[in-house]
Motif scaffolding. Sequence first.
Motif, mmCIF file in Angstrom:
data_model
loop_
_atom_site.group_PDB
_atom_site.id
_atom_site.type_symbol
_atom_site.label_atom_id
_atom_site.label_comp_id
_atom_site.label_asym_id
_atom_site.label_seq_id
_atom_site.Cartn_x
_atom_site.Cartn_y
_atom_site.Cartn_z
ATOM 1 N N CYS A 56 54.346 66.011 2.927
ATOM 2 C CA CYS A 56 53.340 65.127 2.455
ATOM 3 C C CYS A 56 53.793 63.904 2.076
ATOM 4 O O CYS A 56 53.117 62.747 1.705
ATOM 5 N N LEU B 286 49.919 55.514 5.125
ATOM 6 C CA LEU B 286 48.660 56.062 5.054
ATOM 7 C C LEU B 286 47.593 55.272 5.028
ATOM 8 O O LEU B 286 46.391 55.793 5.570
ATOM 9 N N GLY C 50 46.824 64.217 1.021
ATOM 10 C CA GLY C 50 47.428 65.038 2.146
ATOM 11 C C GLY C 50 47.397 66.677 1.956
ATOM 12 O O GLY C 50 47.541 66.741 0.662
ATOM 13 N N GLU D 257 49.145 69.930 2.612
ATOM 14 C CA GLU D 257 50.486 70.544 3.223
ATOM 15 C C GLU D 257 50.111 72.139 3.957
ATOM 16 O O GLU D 257 49.237 72.726 3.416
ATOM 17 N N CYS E 225 51.970 68.450 6.932
ATOM 18 C CA CYS E 225 50.993 67.981 6.158
ATOM 19 C C CYS E 225 49.965 67.102 7.135
ATOM 20 O O CYS E 225 50.435 66.618 8.168
ATOM 21 N N SER E 226 48.819 67.174 6.851
ATOM 22 C CA SER E 226 47.611 66.735 7.404
ATOM 23 C C SER E 226 46.725 65.745 6.409
ATOM 24 O O SER E 226 46.450 66.076 5.376
ATOM 25 N N TRP E 227 46.187 64.601 7.008
ATOM 26 C CA TRP E 227 45.223 63.956 6.126
ATOM 27 C C TRP E 227 44.155 63.590 7.369
ATOM 28 O O TRP E 227 44.166 63.426 8.564
ATOM 29 N N ASN F 131 48.494 64.282 11.442
ATOM 30 C CA ASN F 131 49.382 65.565 11.066
ATOM 31 C C ASN F 131 50.693 64.936 11.447
ATOM 32 O O ASN F 131 51.053 64.832 12.435
#
Length: 310
Positions: A92, A100, A110, A112, A124-126, A143
């Motif tokens: 992240c 970002l 984010g 994890e 990690c994804s957003w 991701n």
Amino acid sequence: MSEGTMQRRAQRDDQREMRTKRPQRAARLNRVLVCAAAVPVMLVAAGCSSSDSGSGDQAKAGSSAGASSSSSSASASPTVQAAAYAKLPQACGVLSKKTLEDLVPKGPKGKEGSSGDIATRTSCSWNSLDNKGVKGSQFRWLNVSLLRFASDASRGSGNEQAHAYFLKQVQEAKSTAGAKNTTSQPVAGAGDEATTVRYDLKKKEGDFKQQTVVARVENVVVTLDYNGAGLAGDKAPDAGELAKAAEQAVKEAVASVSSANGDGGGSGGTSSTGGGKAPASPSASASKSASPSASASKSASPSASAAKKG
């Protein structure tokens, strides 16, 4: 001739015969004793000779066996090149705040991914939903997953394993079910090798533009998935702009791997000999490292909650 005279003559003849035969019997007895004494000597000599010969053969056999064992031991312990990187950065934290904001402008902090060993795999994804009311919404999902390979005598060097996994990730992206207009192109300046795979994916929420960028830096593979869609009637985003943003982001992620291992974090280059070099012995987690992370396998799809908001 009188009877007495005849008896005396017979006795003299017997005595003469006995004197003649006694030396002959003595001579024969001596020869028997000599032969009997000679037999054990010969047997002992033969036994000593046989024993000496056996000892020599055994010594030679032992020497040969020792040399063979030493040779087998040497050949049974092949060496592999030590893996360049011993750890991974926090997933992240591999992208800057500015990056970002550009990729997921309305995204929360984010999330994890789960991992049993963050030194081997991490992700990690957003997600971002820019809701414009009646004008529709813009959805973005990002991701980043990182996978590190340790050198292993049976599997090969960390670099070799990472290269094989890199090719696998690229092929899987190209083979995504339902993908349309799939294209791929190499990416310069992102580690040792990098490829972007782009395609369109139609879902019930809208038409998604998917970008998967896979990069390898030494024994670490970075897979970055970025997709966008116009929801609730809004137009689809420009795929070229999404791809450009994704490629820039993967360069940051690659640089973070070098930085985490004490290599200064130079963007997009191969690693130098820094303090984070891994030992040649394989880690226990290397046996599981040939499989992609769970987050990477789901990277082509947006989160369900984000889609519902659209």
